[in-house]
Design an enzyme around this catalytic site. Structure first.
Site, PDB file in Angstrom:
ATOM      1  N   GLY A 196       0.758  -3.259   2.705  1.00  0.00           N
ATOM      2  CA  GLY A 196      -0.573  -3.812   3.512  1.00  0.00           C
ATOM      3  C   GLY A 196      -0.649  -3.413   4.679  1.00  0.00           C
ATOM      4  CB  ILE A 226       3.882  -3.288   7.437  1.00  0.00           C
ATOM      5  CG1 ILE A 226       3.931  -4.898   7.370  1.00  0.00           C
ATOM      6  CG2 ILE A 226       5.215  -2.839   8.159  1.00  0.00           C
ATOM      7  CD1 ILE A 226       5.243  -5.534   6.543  1.00  0.00           C
ATOM      8  CG  ASP A 280       2.870  -4.043  -5.701  1.00  0.00           C
ATOM      9  OD1 ASP A 280       1.877  -3.432  -5.822  1.00  0.00           O
ATOM     10  OD2 ASP A 280       3.470  -4.421  -4.913  1.00  0.00           O
ATOM     11  CE  LYS A 324       2.761  -2.554  -2.418  1.00  0.00           C
ATOM     12  NZ  LYS A 324       2.694  -4.074  -2.063  1.00  0.00           N
ATOM     13  N   GLY A 365      -4.127  -9.191   0.127  1.00  0.00           N
ATOM     14  CA  GLY A 365      -5.290  -9.503   0.647  1.00  0.00           C
ATOM     15  C   GLY A 365      -6.402  -8.506   1.201  1.00  0.00           C
TER      16      GLY A 365
END
Length: 403
Positions: free
Chosen positions: A127, A129, A194, A198, A296
């Site tokens: 996200g 970072i 997920d 990543k 988000g």
């Protein structure tokens, strides 16, 4: 420098967030010229001029004014087609689709080198970072030992509600879905995929090595039970879904995703709710910690905007570590210490433990603690999906340095 004219693919939660943050940014010098969606008539929270919408991707690629593609579609196949087409045209692309990138990264790197377009995807991992850009630039050396952390905001939110607010797992999952942190089908998050995708991307930028997702042991939190939570509380630790890549020798590294017992002394112990936390460890600088929202609309959109702004300054990933002479090799020949809770499945017989250190048996649930080779866990991975099993690892690597 010319203004950026964006062709945007996808206008769901993240796409609408991008529209908002670009509108708020005074220095982006960027505008969304056209948006490609599946259904132009679908009701949306953000009101936009209808002329911006199209369901024909060729209208974006044939527009001579569009000089950047941003794609945030949730279909990995469609994402791959969009990014591939853009790169073949030499267009810069920003993508947030970690599943697509993790599965096709070597080919995407080749396309960038052949046609000159740049693909940026900091938004795909953690996200808000900027972990990828930091690994590319600040940690551009072979002294990196480990990248470890909480990479999925949805599963972390659920576990936080369970441990910090004493909610039932099902209630915490339902709340995560209501808030938009988890999808109606949450398996991508809670089964660890997920985090896995990543981790694949992070590993390429940390060590310069690509590992296929199917070659990495991945285990999620969907079968966690009250007895596991009770055990963790009795030991004064939390259970977190942790992804990690680490060197086990100068020429070897390993990686995996699974729940871990995290004691209060670890940085990620206090990473709660939808936040992500990443620990980067090196030979000469010990540990450094990065923290931020990992789920988000606006946090992800802000990362997309950062990639857009980076392109204005001609930034691109150089993949320098792929050119290192002595890149480490991936190995699963490492020993883990694990806790396995079970009801009927004979865990001690199913899992080829090297040694068993503790065992508890009752009518309702039992557990066994012991050491096992990571390669053996991968070999029996299908059997570990039994609904009455739950695995948790103990911190093993570099544990003596963290006390």
């Amino acid at each position: 420098m010319n203004d950026i004219k964006i062709g945007l693919f996808g206008f769901g939660t993240v796409g609408q967030g991008i529209y908002k943050v670009i509108g708020r940014s005074l220095n982006a010098h960027a505008e969304i010229r056209r948006i490609c969606v599946r259904d132009v008539n679908k009701p949306r929270e953000v009101e936009i001029p209808s002329a911006l919408l199209t369901d024909d991707m060729t209208r974006i690629f044939s527009d001579p004014e569009i000089n950047m593609i941003v794609e945030v579609v949730d279909d990995a196949g469609a994402s791959c087609r969009i990014v591939t087409e853009a790169l073949r045209r030499g267009l810069p692309v920003v993508s947030g689709n970690k599943a697509m990138i993790a599965r096709h990264l070597p080919g995407l790197i080749d396309l960038q080198r052949r046609y000159g377009g740049a693909l940026l995807y900091d938004a795909s991992s953690c996200g808000s970072i900027p972990v990828i850009r930091n690994l590319e630039e600040y940690y551009d050396n072979d002294l990196l030992l480990e990248v470890k952390g909480i990479l999925n905001g949805s599963s972390n939110y659920i576990l936080s509600r369970v441990f910090d607010h004493h909610e039932e797992y099902a209630d915490a999952l339902r709340r995560a879905q209501q808030l938009g942190f988890a999808e109606s089908d949450p398996s991508f998050d809670i089964e660890g995929f997920d985090s896995l995708f990543k981790l694949i991307i992070i590993t390429m930028h940390a060590l310069g090595v690509y590992v296929r997702p199917e070659d990495v042991f991945t285990y999620g939190i969907s079968t966690i039970h009250d007895s596991d939570i009770r055990y963790a509380r009795e030991k004064g630790v939390k259970i977190k879904l942790v992804a990690q890549v680490l060197k086990v020798a100068d020429d070897k590294f390993t990686m995996f995703v699974m729940p871990e017992f995290v004691p209060p002394s670890r940085y990620i112990y206090s990473v709660d709710d939808e936040y992500n936390g990443v620990v980067i460890r090196g030979e000469c600088y010990d540990r450094q910690f990065m923290f931020g929202k990992g789920a988000g609309s606006l946090p992800t959109a802000s990362s997309i905007l950062s990639d857009i702004m980076a392109h204005r300054h001609n930034y691109r990933y150089e993949y320098k570590k792929m050119g290192y002479i002595n890149r480490p090799e991936y190995t699963t020949d490492v020993v883990l210490k694990i806790y396995v809770r079970y009801v009927e499945t004979p865990a001690a017989e199913l899992i080829p433990f090297i040694d068993i250190q503790e065992q508890y048996t009752s009518r309702t649930d039992s557990y066994v603690i012991g050491t096992v080779l990571l390669s053996d866990l991968i070999a029996i991975r299908p059997s570990l999906s039994a609904p009455d099993l739950f695995l948790v690892s103990f911190p093993t690597f570099f544990a003596d340095l963290d006390d």
